[in-house]
Scaffold this active site. Structure first.
Site, PDB file in Angstrom:
ATOM      1  N   LYS A 182     -23.424   3.970 -41.209  1.00 28.00           N
ATOM      2  CA  LYS A 182     -23.732   5.242 -41.864  1.00 28.00           C
ATOM      3  C   LYS A 182     -22.758   6.331 -41.402  1.00 28.00           C
ATOM      4  O   LYS A 182     -22.299   7.162 -42.191  1.00 28.00           O
ATOM      5  CB  LYS A 182     -25.176   5.653 -41.559  1.00 28.00           C
ATOM      6  CG  LYS A 182     -25.559   7.069 -41.995  1.00 28.00           C
ATOM      7  CD  LYS A 182     -25.425   7.252 -43.507  1.00 28.00           C
ATOM      8  CE  LYS A 182     -26.115   8.476 -44.055  1.00 28.00           C
ATOM      9  NZ  LYS A 182     -25.799   9.744 -43.488  1.00 28.00           N
ATOM     10  N   HIS A 185     -19.505   5.780 -43.136  1.00 23.68           N
ATOM     11  CA  HIS A 185     -19.713   6.209 -44.525  1.00 23.68           C
ATOM     12  C   HIS A 185     -19.480   7.719 -44.645  1.00 23.68           C
ATOM     13  O   HIS A 185     -18.762   8.182 -45.531  1.00 23.68           O
ATOM     14  CB  HIS A 185     -21.141   5.853 -44.969  1.00 23.68           C
ATOM     15  CG  HIS A 185     -21.605   6.602 -46.180  1.00 23.68           C
ATOM     16  ND1 HIS A 185     -22.030   7.913 -46.117  1.00 23.68           N
ATOM     17  CD2 HIS A 185     -21.681   6.250 -47.479  1.00 23.68           C
ATOM     18  CE1 HIS A 185     -22.349   8.325 -47.330  1.00 23.68           C
ATOM     19  NE2 HIS A 185     -22.154   7.333 -48.176  1.00 23.68           N
ATOM     20  N   ASN A 186     -20.066   8.483 -43.743  1.00 27.81           N
ATOM     21  CA  ASN A 186     -19.895   9.939 -43.803  1.00 27.81           C
ATOM     22  C   ASN A 186     -18.445  10.335 -43.542  1.00 27.81           C
ATOM     23  O   ASN A 186     -17.932  11.258 -44.176  1.00 27.81           O
ATOM     24  CB  ASN A 186     -20.804  10.625 -42.792  1.00 27.81           C
ATOM     25  CG  ASN A 186     -22.256  10.638 -43.237  1.00 27.81           C
ATOM     26  OD1 ASN A 186     -22.693   9.749 -43.954  1.00 27.81           O
ATOM     27  ND2 ASN A 186     -23.001  11.632 -42.809  1.00 27.81           N
ATOM     28  N   GLU A 189     -16.546   9.828 -46.591  1.00 23.10           N
ATOM     29  CA  GLU A 189     -16.918  10.921 -47.509  1.00 23.10           C
ATOM     30  C   GLU A 189     -16.058  12.167 -47.233  1.00 23.10           C
ATOM     31  O   GLU A 189     -15.560  12.800 -48.170  1.00 23.10           O
ATOM     32  CB  GLU A 189     -18.407  11.207 -47.303  1.00 23.10           C
ATOM     33  CG  GLU A 189     -19.003  12.300 -48.126  1.00 23.10           C
ATOM     34  CD  GLU A 189     -20.484  12.510 -47.747  1.00 23.10           C
ATOM     35  OE1 GLU A 189     -21.242  11.506 -47.653  1.00 23.10           O
ATOM     36  OE2 GLU A 189     -20.881  13.658 -47.518  1.00 23.10           O
TER      37      GLU A 189
HETATM   38  P1  NBP Z   1     -35.397  18.129 -40.063  1.00 20.97           P
HETATM   39  O1  NBP Z   1     -34.198  17.494 -39.509  1.00 20.97           O
HETATM   40  O2  NBP Z   1     -35.341  19.564 -40.406  1.00 20.97           O
HETATM   41  O3  NBP Z   1     -36.617  17.898 -39.055  1.00 20.97           O
HETATM   42  C1  NBP Z   1     -37.881  18.467 -39.284  1.00 20.97           C
HETATM   43  C2  NBP Z   1     -38.973  17.486 -38.966  1.00 20.97           C
HETATM   44  O4  NBP Z   1     -38.872  17.072 -37.590  1.00 20.97           O
HETATM   45  C3  NBP Z   1     -40.326  18.101 -39.144  1.00 20.97           C
HETATM   46  O5  NBP Z   1     -41.187  17.139 -39.698  1.00 20.97           O
HETATM   47  C4  NBP Z   1     -40.719  18.453 -37.716  1.00 20.97           C
HETATM   48  O6  NBP Z   1     -42.097  18.541 -37.513  1.00 20.97           O
HETATM   49  C5  NBP Z   1     -40.179  17.245 -37.009  1.00 20.97           C
HETATM   50  N1  NBP Z   1     -40.114  17.392 -35.548  1.00 20.97           N
HETATM   51  C6  NBP Z   1     -39.316  18.157 -34.760  1.00 20.97           C
HETATM   52 BR1  NBP Z   1     -38.046  19.300 -35.388  1.00 20.97          BR
HETATM   53  N2  NBP Z   1     -39.547  18.018 -33.466  1.00 20.97           N
HETATM   54  C7  NBP Z   1     -40.540  17.131 -33.381  1.00 20.97           C
HETATM   55  C8  NBP Z   1     -41.238  16.555 -32.291  1.00 20.97           C
HETATM   56  N3  NBP Z   1     -40.911  16.862 -31.033  1.00 20.97           N
HETATM   57  N4  NBP Z   1     -42.226  15.685 -32.562  1.00 20.97           N
HETATM   58  C9  NBP Z   1     -42.542  15.369 -33.829  1.00 20.97           C
HETATM   59  N5  NBP Z   1     -41.914  15.867 -34.908  1.00 20.97           N
HETATM   60  C10 NBP Z   1     -40.915  16.737 -34.684  1.00 20.97           C
HETATM   61  O7  NBP Z   1     -35.934  17.314 -41.346  1.00 20.97           O
HETATM   62  P2  NBP Z   1     -35.102  16.716 -42.572  1.00 20.97           P
HETATM   63  O8  NBP Z   1     -34.099  17.684 -43.072  1.00 20.97           O
HETATM   64  O9  NBP Z   1     -36.121  16.174 -43.507  1.00 20.97           O
HETATM   65  O10 NBP Z   1     -34.287  15.506 -41.929  1.00 20.97           O
HETATM   66  C11 NBP Z   1     -34.906  14.410 -41.288  1.00 20.97           C
HETATM   67  C12 NBP Z   1     -33.845  13.474 -40.748  1.00 20.97           C
HETATM   68  O11 NBP Z   1     -33.071  12.996 -41.828  1.00 20.97           O
HETATM   69  C13 NBP Z   1     -32.852  14.119 -39.781  1.00 20.97           C
HETATM   70  O12 NBP Z   1     -32.504  13.232 -38.770  1.00 20.97           O
HETATM   71  C14 NBP Z   1     -31.661  14.443 -40.629  1.00 20.97           C
HETATM   72  O13 NBP Z   1     -30.443  14.462 -39.911  1.00 20.97           O
HETATM   73  C15 NBP Z   1     -31.705  13.336 -41.618  1.00 20.97           C
HETATM   74  N6  NBP Z   1     -31.131  13.799 -42.898  1.00 20.97           N
HETATM   75  C16 NBP Z   1     -30.445  12.964 -43.605  1.00 20.97           C
HETATM   76  C17 NBP Z   1     -29.907  13.353 -44.792  1.00 20.97           C
HETATM   77  C18 NBP Z   1     -29.147  12.380 -45.537  1.00 20.97           C
HETATM   78  O14 NBP Z   1     -28.505  12.678 -46.520  1.00 20.97           O
HETATM   79  N7  NBP Z   1     -29.201  11.160 -45.113  1.00 20.97           N
HETATM   80  C19 NBP Z   1     -30.071  14.613 -45.315  1.00 20.97           C
HETATM   81  C20 NBP Z   1     -30.804  15.448 -44.597  1.00 20.97           C
HETATM   82  C21 NBP Z   1     -31.329  15.027 -43.380  1.00 20.97           C
HETATM   83  P3  NBP Z   1     -42.812  19.972 -37.681  1.00 20.97           P
HETATM   84  O15 NBP Z   1     -43.103  20.125 -39.136  1.00 20.97           O
HETATM   85  O16 NBP Z   1     -44.051  19.845 -36.867  1.00 20.97           O
HETATM   86  O17 NBP Z   1     -41.889  21.028 -37.153  1.00 20.97           O
END
Ligand code: NBP
Length: 480
Positions: A182, A185-186, A189
């Site tokens: 992954k 991949h990035n 990109e």
């Molecule tokens: P975020 O990366 O913004 O994370 C927010 C989430 O993490 C919330 O559910 C939050 O819970 C939880 N969280 C945190 Br912060 N600390 C925590 C802890 N100590 N215990 C339990 N939960 C905790 O969310 P996202 O943007 O949906 O991304 C999720 C993952 O996917 C990340 O790793 C990100 O890098 C990856 N991602 C990938 C892509 C892609 O294109 N593949 C795009 C975007 C993100 P809360 O609600 O209680 O604060």
């Protein structure tokens, strides 16, 4: 327990993935989020989905059938470790913990070892395609034990993007293999985007065409061998007019490109592995250069070419030359990326099917493209191909493109227009082709100042010249 799969972390990625899972026949999805509000929101907004909410880790575990299978979608780093620790307290040996966040592969290797030693299965999974992909079909790159794949494989196949009838998911390899792939991949990109940006810049400055006219050119390119999501969206971005000013949107966007760090990871890892990913590196550095306004502000007065600004006699021919330069540079960038995966697999003991990797990138992810079929064909014909761009299809394509590619690099240098990814890709290509490299001189220099020794072309052994003595050559210990 009624759920066959669970999701922890219901921010945008997790909730979309949970909805995707719930929409597929046969899945019942247990959901949990640290703060209750996100869970309540998801349930309220999507009454159609069969979610089984839990409001503590205990409840979440109790809602899952065995082997419990849970995908973590929380912030990478400490939060991911915290969730893994909590799940291990409520799960039982044999259960499967999947990290679907953007974790660094070395973290995944560390976590997999710790989780395995505690008796659980751990899968580090790259998820590509952003929010849209998570909801409608991502490209999935899971790494982990074979045992976990038996349970997980069918579930992942049910939610992945589909390209040419095949789901965009494959078991990449053990521990950190999925997150490694992954990451690359990035990185690819980044290179792809930079190459497209260089092509746009050269056409605009060389022919004076407007962004809307260049949008038409990209739309046209998207019907040929460059067909890809990135070329397609480039046309759309270039065609967009700013409502406030009436100007092309691209002309009012500040010219500083951001980055979340995966390009840098790819380059750092490549440096450690000794793999030249110059296309990805130049793309990452180009974003860095753009983001230093204080340096750019004092550099605008630096002298440029003394010749008149470049004039393009035949705009159509020039556009075609740029297209060929883009295609050739793209072949180099992908070849370098696959080289990094090959080297990473050798270093970390993974068995990675490179053809299968190219196939799962055909759908769901940002670099999805026609072109990936050619890569799959190349590895189908020879799975151990040492350099991707030496596959017959690419040799033919590079041969067809190279005169134009060289011309475009010359023109850009002469006109003072930066084309770092075009030119470094060409230098890499010529470096690979070279019968003799000036590396011989570098070995001589190294031997001179550090007695680092050298090998000879005409006999085996390791040698050193007594540079500060009588300059005779002696046979030396190999000090590499
Ligand atoms: P975020 O990366 O913004 O994370 C927010 C989430 O993490 C919330 O559910 C939050 O819970 C939880 N969280 C945190 Br912060 N600390 C925590 C802890 N100590 N215990 C339990 N939960 C905790 O969310 P996202 O943007 O949906 O991304 C999720 C993952 O996917 C990340 O790793 C990100 O890098 C990856 N991602 C990938 C892509 C892609 O294109 N593949 C795009 C975007 C993100 P809360 O609600 O209680 O604060």
């Amino acid at each position: 327990p009624t759920a066959n799969i669970g999701v922890v972390g219901l921010a945008v990625m997790g909730s979309n993935l949970a909805r995707n899972l719930a929409s597929r026949e046969g899945n019942t999805v247990a959901v949990y989020n640290r703060s209750r509000s996100k869970t309540d929101e998801l349930l309220a907004e999507h009454p159609e989905a069969e979610f089984v909410p839990g409001f503590s880790y205990e409840e979440f575990a109790a809602n899952l059938q065995k082997p419990r299978t849970a995908i973590i979608m929380v912030k990478a780093g400490r939060p991911t470790d915290a969730v893994i620790e909590s799940l291990m307290e409520v799960f039982e040996p044999g259960d499967i913990i999947i990290d679907g966040g953007n974790s660094l592969f070395t973290d995944t290797i560390r976590r997999e070892k710790a989780v395995r030693e505690a008796g659980f299965n751990f899968v580090g999974m790259g998820v590509s395609g952003g929010e849209e992909g998570a909801l409608n079909g991502p490209s999935l790159m899971p790494g982990g034990p074979d045992e976990a794949w038996v349970t997980l494989g069918p579930i992942l196949k049910s939610i992945a993007a589909v390209a040419e009838g095949e789901p965009c998911v494959t078991h990449i390899g053990h521990d950190g293999a999925g997150h490694f792939v992954k990451m690359v991949h990035n990185g690819i990109e980044y290179a792809d985007m930079q190459l497209i940006a260089e092509a746009y810049d050269l056409i605009r400055r060389g022919t004076g065409k407007s962004p809307a006219e260049i949008a038409d050119i990209f739309a046209e390119w998207n019907r040929g061998e460059l067909e890809s999501y990135l070329i397609e969206i480039t046309a759309e971005v270039l065609r967009q007019t700013d409502a406030a000013t009436g100007k092309p949107l691209v002309d009012v966007i500040l010219d500083q490109a951001g980055a979340k760090g995966t390009g840098a990871w790819t380059v750092q890892t490549a440096l450690d592995l000794g793999v030249p990913v110059s296309g990805i590196a130049e793309a990452t550095f180009a974003r860095s250069l753009s983001s230093h306004p204080e340096q750019r502000a004092v550099s605008g007065g630096l002298p440029g070419p003394t010749e008149d600004a470049f004039t393009v006699e035949d705009a159509d021919a020039f556009v075609e030359q740029v297209r060929l330069a883009l295609y050739a540079s793209k072949i180099v960038a992908y070849s370098q990326g696959f080289d990094e995966i090959r080297a990473g697999a050798a270093q970390y003991g993974w068995t990675i099917d490179l053809g299968a990797v190219s196939k799962i990138w055909r759908g769901g992810c940002i670099i999805r493209a026609q072109f990936l079929n050619r890569i799959a064909d190349a590895y189908d014909a020879d799975a151990t191909l040492p350099v991707l761009l030496t596959a017959p299809y690419f040799v033919e394509a590079l041969g067809r493109a190279q005169d134009a590619w060289r011309h475009i690099v010359q023109v850009s240098a002469g006109a003072g227009i930066p084309a770092p990814a075009f030119s470094s890709s060409l230098a890499y290509y010529d470096g690979l082709r070279a019968e003799r490299l000036p590396a011989a001189l570098i070995q001589g220099q190294r031997d001179f100042f550090g007695a680092h020794t050298y090998k000879r072309i005409d006999k085996p052994g390791t040698f050193h010249t007594l540079w500060s003595g009588d300059r005779t050559e002696i046979e030396a210990e190999d000090t590499h």
